[in-house]
Structure formats: C-alpha cells, structure tokens
Scaffold this active site. Structure first.
Site, PDB file in Angstrom:
ATOM      1  N   HIS A 307     -27.788   7.486  16.210  1.00  0.00           N
ATOM      2  CA  HIS A 307     -26.987   8.418  15.805  1.00  0.00           C
ATOM      3  C   HIS A 307     -26.555   9.396  17.134  1.00  0.00           C
ATOM      4  O   HIS A 307     -25.689   9.792  17.391  1.00  0.00           O
ATOM      5  CB  HIS A 307     -27.502   9.614  14.769  1.00  0.00           C
ATOM      6  N   ARG A 414      -0.585   3.579   4.549  1.00  0.00           N
ATOM      7  CA  ARG A 414      -1.130   2.786   3.454  1.00  0.00           C
ATOM      8  C   ARG A 414      -1.485   3.373   2.254  1.00  0.00           C
ATOM      9  O   ARG A 414      -2.127   4.114   2.187  1.00  0.00           O
ATOM     10  CB  ARG A 414      -2.378   1.963   3.838  1.00  0.00           C
ATOM     11  N   ARG A 450       4.502   2.715   2.938  1.00  0.00           N
ATOM     12  CA  ARG A 450       4.465   1.265   2.526  1.00  0.00           C
ATOM     13  C   ARG A 450       4.157   1.224   0.908  1.00  0.00           C
ATOM     14  O   ARG A 450       3.144   1.805   0.683  1.00  0.00           O
ATOM     15  CB  ARG A 450       3.562   0.306   3.247  1.00  0.00           C
ATOM     16  N   GLU A 548       5.503 -10.340   7.396  1.00  0.00           N
ATOM     17  CA  GLU A 548       4.006 -10.548   7.825  1.00  0.00           C
ATOM     18  C   GLU A 548       3.643 -12.028   7.171  1.00  0.00           C
ATOM     19  O   GLU A 548       2.736 -12.436   7.147  1.00  0.00           O
ATOM     20  CB  GLU A 548       3.123  -9.657   7.382  1.00  0.00           C
ATOM     21  N   ASN A 571      -1.417  -8.232  11.485  1.00  0.00           N
ATOM     22  CA  ASN A 571      -2.781  -8.546  11.173  1.00  0.00           C
ATOM     23  C   ASN A 571      -2.405  -9.987   9.993  1.00  0.00           C
ATOM     24  O   ASN A 571      -3.065 -10.874   9.983  1.00  0.00           O
ATOM     25  CB  ASN A 571      -3.229  -7.496  10.176  1.00  0.00           C
ATOM     26  N   ASP A 572      -1.472  -9.772   9.120  1.00  0.00           N
ATOM     27  CA  ASP A 572      -1.323 -10.861   8.093  1.00  0.00           C
ATOM     28  C   ASP A 572      -0.549 -11.918   8.693  1.00  0.00           C
ATOM     29  O   ASP A 572      -0.942 -13.091   8.359  1.00  0.00           O
ATOM     30  CB  ASP A 572      -0.705 -10.369   6.921  1.00  0.00           C
ATOM     31  N   ARG A 582      -8.283 -13.765   7.838  1.00  0.00           N
ATOM     32  CA  ARG A 582      -8.457 -12.518   8.775  1.00  0.00           C
ATOM     33  C   ARG A 582      -9.898 -12.071   8.618  1.00  0.00           C
ATOM     34  O   ARG A 582     -10.435 -11.253   9.264  1.00  0.00           O
ATOM     35  CB  ARG A 582      -7.401 -11.605   8.689  1.00  0.00           C
ATOM     36  N   CYS A 619       3.244  -2.852  13.023  1.00  0.00           N
ATOM     37  CA  CYS A 619       2.183  -1.605  12.682  1.00  0.00           C
ATOM     38  C   CYS A 619       0.931  -2.473  12.568  1.00  0.00           C
ATOM     39  O   CYS A 619       0.161  -1.925  12.024  1.00  0.00           O
ATOM     40  CB  CYS A 619       2.689  -1.232  11.254  1.00  0.00           C
TER      41      CYS A 619
HETATM   42  C1  PEP Z   1      -0.529  -6.214   8.790  1.00  0.00           C
HETATM   43  O1  PEP Z   1      -0.729  -6.919   7.905  1.00  0.00           O
HETATM   44  O2  PEP Z   1      -0.297  -6.253  10.082  1.00  0.00           O
HETATM   45  C2  PEP Z   1      -0.762  -4.599   8.259  1.00  0.00           C
HETATM   46  C3  PEP Z   1      -0.500  -3.841   9.171  1.00  0.00           C
HETATM   47  O3  PEP Z   1      -1.037  -4.606   6.963  1.00  0.00           O
HETATM   48  P1  PEP Z   1      -2.564  -4.714   6.378  1.00  0.00           P
HETATM   49  O4  PEP Z   1      -3.425  -4.625   7.559  1.00  0.00           O
HETATM   50  O5  PEP Z   1      -2.839  -3.512   5.598  1.00  0.00           O
HETATM   51  O6  PEP Z   1      -2.549  -5.798   5.510  1.00  0.00           O
HETATM   52 MG    MG Z   2      -0.694  -6.610   5.725  1.00  0.00          MG
END
Ligand code: PEP
Ligand code: MG
Length: 662
Positions: A307, A414, A450, A548, A571-572, A582, A619
């Site tokens: 901590h 989100r 979203r 995505e 990300n997706d 992922r 994003c």
């Molecule tokens: C993504 O998929 O890049 C995204 C921003 O959505 P999430 O991470 O919420 O799936």
């Molecule tokens: Mg996503």
C-alpha cells in the site's frame, strides 16, 4: 446447495473484488463457503477469502446452507463469472471497499532483485514508485510495541475482552472518521477502507479474543494474532497478497496503541520536500500524512505492490522500498537522494551526485509541467484540423478525473456498468438522468454513449443469457439488443431525452452487418414518434457504429454511407482479426494492435470513413498509445478516446507531430 465455476473476475479475488464478494455473501442469511483445491473458507471473511488466494481462471465451488442458499449461490456464482466484478466506479464501493487505486494508479514496477549495497555506498532496494528526488532526511522510527506478557487471572478475562473490543471499536471509529474526510483521494480512501476491513474481520478479532480467553493479555494477544495472520499472508504464492502482511501489522499496531491509550508518532511536521525514511510506514499513517510536502519515501519494508507503493505512485512520490535492515544506515543521514526508477538510495551525496540529482529532478518537473500545460490545449494538425482527445468512462463518478485531465468530451461511455451495478434493469428515467448529467458535464463537447454491449461473458440481472460455447462470438452487443426491443427501446428513448441537454452522440457495438444499423434506425424512429405523441422533450442524435469486427471493416464503405461516424474498437478488433482471445494470456503475443494485419484493418476503416466524409475516431486502448498515435493521425483519425490518465501525453504527442510538420 453448491455450484462450481471458473473465476472470471479480473485478476481474481484480490482486495476490492474480495471485499465486495464478502459484502454480497453477507447479504444472505445462509452460511456460505468458497472451496478451492479442497480448501474451504468462509465467504463472509475478507481475510480468509484473500488467504485462499482465488485467482482468475481457477475453478472454485460455492457452497451454501440455509434458507436462502439457492439465491446466495446464484448471486455469488454470477459475481465470480463477471470479469468486471468489483471494478466499477460505484460510489458506495469506493467508500467501503479495498483499494480502488490499485486499479487506477500507474502500473506497479517489477520488484528489483535482492536489496544490496553497492560499492560506492549506494543502497539498492525495490524501485516502487518512479521519479528522482533529493532532500533533507526525515526519519520516522516509532518505538516498537512490545508484548506485555501478562498472564490473566480467570476473573480478569471478561474485563480484558471488553478492553480489547473497545480498542477495536475505537480504531474502527478513527478509520471511519478518516474515511469521512473530504480531502482524501478515492485511492487513499480505498486503502483506509481496506485496513478498516481487516480491523473488522473476525479472523483477526476472533483470534485475539481466543487468546485472551486463554489468559493472554490483550496487547500480547493482538501482537500474536497479527503475527500469525501476517505470516499466513507472507506465505501465499502471490506478491500482492504478501504485501497485505504489512497491512495486518499496521492494523495490529493501531489496536495496540488504542489498548495502551497512546498516539502514534505523527508525520504532520515533515518539512517541504523531505525524504521520509522509515523501517515501515503504515498505509494508515501515510494516507493521512501531508503528502504534498513529501519529496520521496525510503522504507525497510514494503514491495512494489504494498500500500505504501500504491499511495506513493498515485501521488507521484518517488519511492524505494524493501531495503530491509539496510535502512538503519540512513538513521543519521542529513540529506538523501533517491532514484525510484532504479531503486537506488544515496545518503549524504557528494557535490557531483547532488548536482546530477538536481538536474534530473529539474528535468522531471519540466516534463510534468509540460504535460500539465497540455491539459487545456486543443490539439491541431499543421492544416488546422482539430484532433479531439476524449475520455473513456463508465460512470458519472469518473467525470471529474476526465475533466481534470483535459478531456474534450467522452469518446466512449460504457453503459454496461449502469446495468451491472443494479439488481434490476435500470429504468428509462434513471438512464435519461444519467446520460443527461453526462451531456451537461461536458457540453459543448460531445459525449458518445455506446448502447448496451453485454453478452454471456458479462451477465446482468434481468437478462437471461443462453449457455454459449464461445460467448465472444455469441449473443452480445447489438445482436442481443435487437432481439430484446423492450430493453433496447428503453435505452434509446432515454438517449433521445438526454440529447436535449447537451451534445449526445450514440454508437452501436459489435456491428457486423448493415441490417443491424437499419433495424436500429427503425427503432429510433419508433421511439421518437412515441415521445412525440407523449409530449416528452427529446432531440435526434448523430448515430455511429463501432468498428470492432472484421465484417464491419470489410463493409466499412457501405456502413460509412449509413452512419454519422465510426469509432474503432481496437480491443475487440484485434482479438477478432488475430483470432486471439483478449482474455487469454497464452495468446497475448498475438493480441497485438500493432500487428500489420490489425493496422491494415484500421487503415481500411479510416479510408472508408474519410472518403465518405464522416468522422473516424478510436476508443480502444490503442488510442492512447504515444507510439501509434502518429500513424492513426496519418490515416485520417480525428478523434482519440482513452483513459483520462493518458490524455495530457496524447495531446503532447499530437502537438509534437504538428511541430514536426505533421
Ligand atoms: C473495444 O473493443 O475496443 C472497446 C472499446 O470496447 P470494449 O473494450 O468495451 O469491448
Ligand atoms: Mg468492444
């Protein structure tokens, strides 16, 4: 009643997720146990639960006996299967759970090898918080509390138990009082709440009471109970949990001080810019210390995940920890220089070292100031194009941090957390209020909300999800929403109502075919007509899609003619382009946005958007990567949305690009 499952909670039942799990378990009357590898622990004790060391992807069984056993098992299994459990920005959770900062502070550095002294007298410890500092030494070595070693006569025992209970209650009250102070940051609040949790846990209090019942005086009982529990934490094969041993000692010390009617040595008088030297500093003391005045921290105890380290990192204080006995060499030091990146400490440095540190401190301050200066900058390219640097957030509690970081709106709100933190689906009014508050906070900047992106991997109360072999390829996002117009229309109506209050834009997740956009437009038109007929104020919002899925990339030119903007969800997109889950660490190397295949998908998307004249943003996590931002800008992206902490640096990268003629 029992059920087994694989734990999906991100990073397992660590501090905050464990505390919230316990809170949920305590809301049921039944006795509840969680079993891992044949070992069972009460689900109602955070200490026992943490000691079980439940990690992500491990199999556990939840077992309950009592009147509400079925409900308890259902709820707790639902919690364990939810990767986001314990990580939402819920205000209640922030105030009564363990360290929020663990998730939000800069990443923990890797522990250095065994601390050692180097030939030139430099001490080497664990580089626990980055940065360099030089300043007057402020030593803090409070006297150790020793066991009284008193044997109690049978007649003294009830009064001693009473004394112990009173001391524990006094410590809890002090912690509650500290928690009520407005000046505490969310992170420090989380840490104090975690300590309070330990102080209230029957594992510690019960162990101490058992000893008193056997005739041991209360101070000795607390010292031996804390040592026993601390050594159990020390023995778990998990660095984060090892660091909780220090927390247990800190709580034990506070209880002992309360028993003895003593106050701890205070850090209140630490001079400006001083380097705090201690064998150990309770997180409790550090969180309440005048942190703005502390130039650096050097400690015998502590590791990168303790901590102390978390507090130091979140307040930007350089720290070197884990020096062990060697810290005693600093007791007489007048001045100390420390390098929190390398884990080095130098006592009473000579002129050359002092000059070197002064230069490095100056450079670091310059870099920090330079980044601060970018907070209010509107980044533009050489041709005058504005690049919107926006924030990704998931709750209204995160608005302040986003604004403070200089967010030019929200590029991804989100909405899942709004659905997940309640026991029922949120009403239209509640949603309208939330989206309106968001729009008002950032107006005139846009907020991109979203629509619900939920699937079998993130279950929520009120929506039945089928068992799926591959939830990431299953009934999620826009697919689920279009099949459940009752849920979807409620959200769309709320968004139409919120659009009156600011610059609201709406985007659809997981789009893979044109028909999904067209069907959504029909529903939006239906909602607008209903609101019209009901005389409810509303306004139309621009509609965009997240890119995505590979399918969306491949039909991007057609999609671009149908929507107002694109936002690339890297990300997706990365996991689907690379066919690499992922969440699966084994294929993490493939899950790389910089892979040419993913970069080319991003480029195809950008080209389609630019040709159609619509805004193309991003994003996903990659939007905040300084090494990739120049490439994204060159592709034509004009909006980048990221976690608030990354915003000033991203703005600087864009400004540098302009300076370089980009
Ligand atoms: C993504 O998929 O890049 C995204 C921003 O959505 P999430 O991470 O919420 O799936
Ligand atoms: Mg996503």
């Amino acid at each position: 009643m029992e059920r087994s499952t694989i734990v999906r909670v991100h990073e397992g039942l660590h501090a905050r997720p464990a505390t919230r799990f316990v809170k949920l378990a305590k809301s049921f009357e039944s006795d509840v146990e969680i079993v891992k590898d044949g070992k069972a622990a009460s689900a109602k004790s955070s200490v026992k639960l943490m000691l079980l060391g439940v990690k992500e992807d491990q199999e556990v069984t939840v077992r309950a006996t009592g009147a509400d056993a079925i409900e308890a098992v259902e709820a707790l299994i639902g919690y364990l299967e939810n990767p986001l459990s314990g990580l939402d920005g819920d205000a209640a959770a922030q105030s009564d759970a363990a360290p929020a900062v663990a998730e939000s502070a800069p990443a923990a550095p890797v522990d250095a090898p065994e601390p050692a002294a180097m030939a030139d007298g430099t001490l080497r410890g664990i580089a626990a918080s980055e940065g360099v500092a030089i300043g007057p030494a402020f030593t803090h070595f409070p006297p150790e509390i020793r066991a009284e070693g008193r044997e109690l006569a049978a007649g003294e025992i009830p009064a001693e138990i009473e004394r112990l209970r009173k001391a524990i209650a006094a410590v809890q009250r002090r912690m509650d009082k500290a928690l009520a102070e407005n000046s505490l940051s969310a992170g420090d609040r989380g840490i104090i709440a975690a300590l309070k949790d330990i102080a209230a846990d029957e594992t510690l209090t019960g162990e101490a009471e058992t000893l008193v019942v056997r005739g041991v005086d209360a101070v000795s009982a607390v010292i031996s109970a804390t040592s026993k529990i601390a050594s159990e934490f020390g023995g778990v094969d998990d660095r984060y949990l090892n660091a909780r041993a220090d927390d247990v000692h800190a709580v034990g010390r506070q209880i002992c001080l309360a028993l003895l009617g003593q106050d701890d040595v205070s850090l209140e008088n630490i001079p400006q810019g001083a380097i705090l030297i201690a064998d150990d500093i309770g997180a409790w003391d550090l969180a309440r210390a005048p942190l703005k005045r502390i130039g650096g921290v050097v400690c015998g105890h502590g590791g990168a995940t303790s901590h102390i380290a978390i507090i130091a990192r979140s307040h930007g204080i350089p720290a070197v920890l884990g020096l062990g006995e060697r810290v005693n060499a600093l007791r007489e030091a007048r001045e100390v220089a420390l390098d929190g990146d390398a884990g080095h400490v130098i006592a009473d440095p000579d002129d050359a070292v002092r000059a070197d540190f002064a230069r490095r401190v100056g450079e670091a301050a310059k870099e920090r100031n330079a980044l601060t200066a970018f907070r209010d900058v509107t980044p533009k390219l050489a041709d005058g194009t504005v690049i919107e640097v926006a924030a990704n957030i998931g709750s209204l509690e995160e608005i302040d941090a986003a604004l403070e970081a200089g967010a030019m709106g929200v590029g991804l709100f989100r909405t899942e957390l709004l659905f997940m933190r309640h026991m029922h689906l949120p009403s239209e009014d509640m949603q309208a209020e939330t989206y309106s508050a968001l729009a008002r906070a950032f107006a005139p900047h846009p907020v991109i909300v979203r629509t619900l992106d939920i699937g079998g991997d993130k279950p929520i109360a009120g929506i039945e999800f089928p068992e799926e072999e591959n939830p990431f390829l299953g009934w999620r996002g826009i697919r689920m929403c279009l099949d459940r117009p009752d849920i979807f229309k409620r959200q769309l109506r709320a968004l139409l109502r919120a659009a009156v209050h600011g610059n609201v834009k709406v985007m659809l997740p997981m789009v893979s075919e044109m028909d999904e956009v067209r069907r959504t437009k029909v529903l939006i038109a239906e909602c607008a007509a209903e609101l019209n007929a009901e005389g409810v104020p509303h306004a139309m919002f621009p509609l965009g899609v997240m890119i995505e899925t590979p399918a969306a990339v491949l039909i991007a030119p057609a999609l671009a003619r149908e929507v107002d903007f694109f936002s690339i969800g890297t990300n997706d997109l990365t996991q689907y382009v690379m066919a690499a889950d992922r969440l699966n660490p084994t294929v993490a190397k493939l899950n790389d946005v910089a892979n040419p295949a993913v970069m080319s998908a991003i480029e195809m998307t950008a080209r389609a958007g630019v040709e159609a004249g619509i805004m193309v943003g991003m994003c996903g996590e990659a939007a905040g990567r300084p090494d990739l931002i120049p490439a994204f800008i060159r592709m034509g992206l004009t909006e980048l949305s990221m976690s608030p902490a990354s915003i000033p640096r991203a703005k600087k990268v864009i400004a540098d690009l302009k300076a370089a003629g980009g």
